[in-house]
Motif scaffolding. Sequence first.
Motif, PDB file in Angstrom:
ATOM      1  N   ILE A 267       0.651  -1.148  -0.054  1.00  0.00           N
ATOM      2  CA  ILE A 267      -0.019   0.215   0.018  1.00  0.00           C
ATOM      3  C   ILE A 267       0.799   1.306   0.094  1.00  0.00           C
ATOM      4  O   ILE A 267       0.546   2.188  -0.770  1.00  0.00           O
ATOM      5  N   ARG A 268       1.792   1.191   0.757  1.00  0.00           N
ATOM      6  CA  ARG A 268       2.824   2.401   0.839  1.00  0.00           C
ATOM      7  C   ARG A 268       3.429   2.685  -0.481  1.00  0.00           C
ATOM      8  O   ARG A 268       3.615   3.895  -1.001  1.00  0.00           O
ATOM      9  N   ASP A 269       3.726   1.424  -1.166  1.00  0.00           N
ATOM     10  CA  ASP A 269       4.505   1.729  -2.471  1.00  0.00           C
ATOM     11  C   ASP A 269       3.453   2.039  -3.445  1.00  0.00           C
ATOM     12  O   ASP A 269       3.881   2.902  -4.505  1.00  0.00           O
ATOM     13  N   PHE A 270       2.369   1.681  -3.466  1.00  0.00           N
ATOM     14  CA  PHE A 270       1.252   2.148  -4.259  1.00  0.00           C
ATOM     15  C   PHE A 270       0.926   3.636  -4.220  1.00  0.00           C
ATOM     16  O   PHE A 270       0.862   4.256  -5.162  1.00  0.00           O
ATOM     17  N   LEU A 271       1.025   3.936  -2.708  1.00  0.00           N
ATOM     18  CA  LEU A 271       0.738   5.344  -2.552  1.00  0.00           C
ATOM     19  C   LEU A 271       1.711   6.309  -3.345  1.00  0.00           C
ATOM     20  O   LEU A 271       1.534   7.364  -3.974  1.00  0.00           O
ATOM     21  N   VAL A 272       3.069   5.981  -3.043  1.00  0.00           N
ATOM     22  CA  VAL A 272       4.211   6.799  -3.554  1.00  0.00           C
ATOM     23  C   VAL A 272       4.107   6.746  -4.898  1.00  0.00           C
ATOM     24  O   VAL A 272       4.310   7.719  -5.579  1.00  0.00           O
ATOM     25  N   GLY A 273       3.899   5.684  -5.574  1.00  0.00           N
ATOM     26  CA  GLY A 273       3.828   5.359  -7.094  1.00  0.00           C
ATOM     27  C   GLY A 273       2.678   6.336  -7.437  1.00  0.00           C
ATOM     28  O   GLY A 273       3.013   7.088  -8.687  1.00  0.00           O
ATOM     29  N   SER A 274       1.436   6.204  -7.200  1.00  0.00           N
ATOM     30  CA  SER A 274       0.356   7.141  -7.666  1.00  0.00           C
ATOM     31  C   SER A 274       0.756   8.493  -7.315  1.00  0.00           C
ATOM     32  O   SER A 274       0.264   9.355  -8.199  1.00  0.00           O
TER      33      SER A 274
ATOM     34  N   GLU B  20       3.749  10.097  -7.339  1.00  0.00           N
ATOM     35  CA  GLU B  20       4.694  10.528  -8.156  1.00  0.00           C
ATOM     36  C   GLU B  20       4.021  10.412  -9.554  1.00  0.00           C
ATOM     37  O   GLU B  20       4.311  11.603 -10.392  1.00  0.00           O
ATOM     38  N   THR B  21       3.322   9.717  -9.989  1.00  0.00           N
ATOM     39  CA  THR B  21       3.001   9.423 -11.368  1.00  0.00           C
ATOM     40  C   THR B  21       1.761  10.643 -11.601  1.00  0.00           C
ATOM     41  O   THR B  21       1.981  11.407 -12.724  1.00  0.00           O
ATOM     42  N   GLN B  22       0.755  11.195 -10.595  1.00  0.00           N
ATOM     43  CA  GLN B  22       0.086  12.185 -10.888  1.00  0.00           C
ATOM     44  C   GLN B  22       0.754  13.337 -10.824  1.00  0.00           C
ATOM     45  O   GLN B  22       0.568  14.433 -11.748  1.00  0.00           O
ATOM     46  N   ALA B  23       1.974  13.549 -10.194  1.00  0.00           N
ATOM     47  CA  ALA B  23       2.627  14.710 -10.089  1.00  0.00           C
ATOM     48  C   ALA B  23       3.152  15.003 -11.306  1.00  0.00           C
ATOM     49  O   ALA B  23       3.319  16.027 -11.826  1.00  0.00           O
TER      50      ALA B  23
ATOM     51  N   ARG C 257       2.691  18.102 -14.106  1.00  0.00           N
ATOM     52  CA  ARG C 257       3.897  18.707 -14.520  1.00  0.00           C
ATOM     53  C   ARG C 257       3.639  18.825 -16.047  1.00  0.00           C
ATOM     54  O   ARG C 257       4.002  19.948 -16.730  1.00  0.00           O
ATOM     55  N   ASP C 258       3.764  17.463 -16.733  1.00  0.00           N
ATOM     56  CA  ASP C 258       3.670  17.387 -18.289  1.00  0.00           C
ATOM     57  C   ASP C 258       2.662  18.321 -18.703  1.00  0.00           C
ATOM     58  O   ASP C 258       2.647  19.008 -19.829  1.00  0.00           O
ATOM     59  N   ALA C 259       1.275  18.356 -18.187  1.00  0.00           N
ATOM     60  CA  ALA C 259       0.160  18.963 -18.842  1.00  0.00           C
ATOM     61  C   ALA C 259       0.517  20.395 -18.610  1.00  0.00           C
ATOM     62  O   ALA C 259       0.066  21.323 -19.621  1.00  0.00           O
ATOM     63  N   GLN C 260       0.979  20.996 -17.586  1.00  0.00           N
ATOM     64  CA  GLN C 260       1.264  22.185 -17.434  1.00  0.00           C
ATOM     65  C   GLN C 260       2.382  22.873 -18.431  1.00  0.00           C
ATOM     66  O   GLN C 260       2.336  23.979 -18.856  1.00  0.00           O
ATOM     67  N   GLU C 261       3.422  22.091 -18.588  1.00  0.00           N
ATOM     68  CA  GLU C 261       4.502  22.261 -19.672  1.00  0.00           C
ATOM     69  C   GLU C 261       3.961  22.240 -21.035  1.00  0.00           C
ATOM     70  O   GLU C 261       4.154  23.346 -21.938  1.00  0.00           O
TER      71      GLU C 261
END
Length: 178
Positions: free
Chosen positions: A140-147, A149-152, A156-160
């Motif tokens: 669960i911790r790994d999933f939270l971190v991954g999700s 990071e991915t959303q960030a 960022r890509d959408a803003q760029e």
Amino acid sequence: MKHALLALAVIALAAGCATPYREGQSAMRQGRFAEAEGFFSQALAADPDRTDALVGLGIAQYKRGEIDQASETLQKALLVRPNEPSVRLYLALAYLRNRDALQAEEQLTALRSLNIDPRIGRQIDRALEVIRQGPLSEPIRDFLVGSLETQAELSRDAQEARLQAQRAQSYYYYPYYY
């Protein structure tokens, strides 16, 4: 004529030289985190008050898996940039990696109060719900971190992309006066 050519050559050389900070940013975008770390360290050696380089260094350390170093670096950055979303996010991620859910919750809560992309905001809200429900298992911790990071990264890509579209639009549609 000689002076004009000499001046032009100097300007061309200066324009081609990137600062260590810009090189670090470029290396980060390309996933070369060890190089980015080196460039941000160079930028800090040249100017210890360069907080953007300190933030970049902390994120590069995090991306390389140097979680304890990243936490220290990002805590320093937090003191001078408490309203910097990337500092709060990567510090929260480092705390999650170190199994410190309380500190992670504190950083995510502070991050949520900042002006951030609504999509990452919703992801943070979901992460906070999970964290508040109790002890986190490793998956669960790994999933939270991954999700997070991915959303960030997606935000960022959408803003760029929006910035590039705005630049292109202003370039092509700039009114010319005759």
